[in-house]
Design a protein around this motif. Structure first.
Motif, PDB file in Angstrom:
ATOM      1  N   ASP A  42     -21.834  38.920  -0.957  1.00 37.07           N
ATOM      2  CA  ASP A  42     -21.773  39.858  -1.636  1.00 37.07           C
ATOM      3  C   ASP A  42     -22.753  39.649  -3.081  1.00 37.07           C
ATOM      4  O   ASP A  42     -22.003  38.934  -3.957  1.00 37.07           O
ATOM      5  N   CYS A  45     -22.000  41.078  -7.141  1.00 38.80           N
ATOM      6  CA  CYS A  45     -20.552  41.512  -6.818  1.00 38.80           C
ATOM      7  C   CYS A  45     -19.960  42.195  -8.132  1.00 38.80           C
ATOM      8  O   CYS A  45     -18.792  42.957  -7.820  1.00 38.80           O
ATOM      9  N   THR A  47     -17.311  42.812 -10.562  1.00 41.70           N
ATOM     10  CA  THR A  47     -15.906  42.270 -10.787  1.00 41.70           C
ATOM     11  C   THR A  47     -15.186  42.458  -9.368  1.00 41.70           C
ATOM     12  O   THR A  47     -13.802  42.608  -9.259  1.00 41.70           O
ATOM     13  N   GLY A  48     -15.949  42.638  -8.340  1.00 42.70           N
ATOM     14  CA  GLY A  48     -15.425  42.481  -7.034  1.00 42.70           C
ATOM     15  C   GLY A  48     -14.870  43.856  -6.321  1.00 42.70           C
ATOM     16  O   GLY A  48     -14.128  43.611  -5.197  1.00 42.70           O
ATOM     17  N   THR A  51     -16.391  43.168  -3.057  1.00 46.66           N
ATOM     18  CA  THR A  51     -16.124  41.780  -2.249  1.00 46.66           C
ATOM     19  C   THR A  51     -14.528  41.758  -1.913  1.00 46.66           C
ATOM     20  O   THR A  51     -14.428  41.461  -0.801  1.00 46.66           O
ATOM     21  N   LEU A  52     -13.792  42.067  -2.584  1.00 45.34           N
ATOM     22  CA  LEU A  52     -12.159  42.158  -2.331  1.00 45.34           C
ATOM     23  C   LEU A  52     -11.851  42.994  -0.976  1.00 45.34           C
ATOM     24  O   LEU A  52     -11.224  42.520   0.000  1.00 45.34           O
ATOM     25  N   GLY A  63     -18.795  35.921  -3.322  1.00 47.20           N
ATOM     26  CA  GLY A  63     -19.190  36.988  -4.283  1.00 47.20           C
ATOM     27  C   GLY A  63     -20.236  36.290  -5.365  1.00 47.20           C
ATOM     28  O   GLY A  63     -19.810  35.363  -6.033  1.00 47.20           O
ATOM     29  N   ALA A  74     -13.317  39.361 -11.738  1.00 42.39           N
ATOM     30  CA  ALA A  74     -13.211  39.488 -10.272  1.00 42.39           C
ATOM     31  C   ALA A  74     -12.113  38.226  -9.662  1.00 42.39           C
ATOM     32  O   ALA A  74     -11.279  38.464  -8.756  1.00 42.39           O
ATOM     33  N   ARG A  75     -12.143  37.210 -10.272  1.00 41.86           N
ATOM     34  CA  ARG A  75     -11.380  36.030  -9.930  1.00 41.86           C
ATOM     35  C   ARG A  75      -9.802  36.627 -10.291  1.00 41.86           C
ATOM     36  O   ARG A  75      -8.802  36.330  -9.473  1.00 41.86           O
ATOM     37  N   ALA A  78      -8.581  39.051  -7.794  1.00 39.48           N
ATOM     38  CA  ALA A  78      -8.303  38.458  -6.325  1.00 39.48           C
ATOM     39  C   ALA A  78      -7.035  37.873  -6.651  1.00 39.48           C
ATOM     40  O   ALA A  78      -6.391  38.151  -5.579  1.00 39.48           O
ATOM     41  N   VAL A  86     -12.222  34.275  -0.986  1.00 40.10           N
ATOM     42  CA  VAL A  86     -13.549  34.566  -1.749  1.00 40.10           C
ATOM     43  C   VAL A  86     -13.921  33.217  -2.685  1.00 40.10           C
ATOM     44  O   VAL A  86     -13.044  32.782  -3.247  1.00 40.10           O
ATOM     45  N   TRP A  88     -16.500  32.603  -5.799  1.00 40.01           N
ATOM     46  CA  TRP A  88     -17.191  33.208  -6.608  1.00 40.01           C
ATOM     47  C   TRP A  88     -18.551  32.436  -7.309  1.00 40.01           C
ATOM     48  O   TRP A  88     -18.040  31.104  -7.777  1.00 40.01           O
TER      49      TRP A  88
END
Length: 269
Positions: A42, A45, A47-48, A51-52, A63, A74-75, A78, A86, A88
């Motif tokens: 992705d 990406c 903040t996801g 992706t998530l 991502g 984003a992490r 997740a 995922v 990152w």
């Protein structure tokens, strides 16, 4: 790809950007032919947001984003959602070949890019995707609705006028969501050798409070344009005066994905 969307912009992005309805994610997964054994990249990406949801449908997702602050948030998202499949990756579309080199040759099942294509060279991205996708692998270029200041309704026109006055410039770009840009991306996908290029879409009605509208505007501002904290009350008042009365705003969201497929290798003779 770039634009300096770190710092507080990333935080506003994580909190206020539109997500993706499950119906859209499901149709995208089906269009890309994804399954539980597949690996997806992705690109851009953020903040996801995409992706998530994708991660719950496949074996793993990479991502990729050029902003460390975006990836940090984003992490966190997740971890909060218990998503552990995922990886990152700090990088831009130019780093996609390097990501591909870490995998077995041409094993990516799909490459997605959502709300970031206007910050990249479409031609370079599509050429790079061709090199890392498996034969028949898919690419999806996603537009998650029209920007809040470019919609064909009175409140959005008022927001655009207010932003133009505040920033001292005309706002004409639709961030790659307009029909002309989408046609250009479709032509670029075909020129890059992708097959079966078509559009998947979902339309729905969204509702915003005034605070959500302001947060959404902040999420689209690169760091150098984001009003500093001391000016945010003035900015909020300026947009409020531009719009007039009202605390709820309705938008028609057109969620669209241009999907194409990497061709199979030529037959041996």
């Amino acid at each position: 790809m770039g634009g300096n969307f770190g710092g507080e912009t990333a935080a506003f992005y994580a909190r206020f950007r539109r997500g993706y309805p499950p119906a859209f994610t499901g149709s995208l997964v089906r269009a890309l032919g994804l399954g539980p054994a597949d690996v997806v990249a992705d690109v851009g990406c953020g903040t996801g947001q995409l992706t998530l949801p994708l991660a719950s449908r496949v074996r793993a997702v990479a991502g990729m984003d050029p902003e460390p602050d975006m990836l940090a948030l984003a992490r966190q998202a997740a971890a909060a959602q218990g998503v552990a499949n995922v990886t990152w990756v700090l990088g831009t579309d130019h780093d996609l070949p390097a990501l591909g080199s870490m995998l077995a040759a041409r094993t990516l099942a799909a490459v997605t890019i959502a709300n970031a294509i206007h910050l990249a060279s479409a031609q370079d991205l599509f050429a790079a995707a061709r090199e890392v996708l498996r034969p028949g692998g898919g690419i999806a270029v996603i537009a998650n609705g029209t920007p809040l200041w470019q919609q064909p309704v009175p409140w959005s026109r008022a927001v655009r006028r207010g932003l133009e006055q505040w920033l001292g410039t005309r706002l004409e770009s639709c961030c790659g969501t307009d029909a002309q840009s989408r046609q250009r991306y479709q032509s670029a996908l075909l020129a890059a050798g992708f097959n079966g290029v078509h559009e998947q879409s979902l339309d729905y009605t969204g509702h915003l409070s005034f605070d959500e509208l302001i947060g959404g505007l902040y999420s689209a501002m690169p760091s150098h344009l984001l009003p500093p904290p001391a000016q945010r009350a003035a900015f909020t008042d300026h947009i409020r005066n531009a719009i007039g009365a009202g605390d709820q705003f309705t938008e028609q969201v057109h969620l669209a994905a241009l999907v194409g497929y990497s061709p199979p290798p030529p037959s041996a003779h």
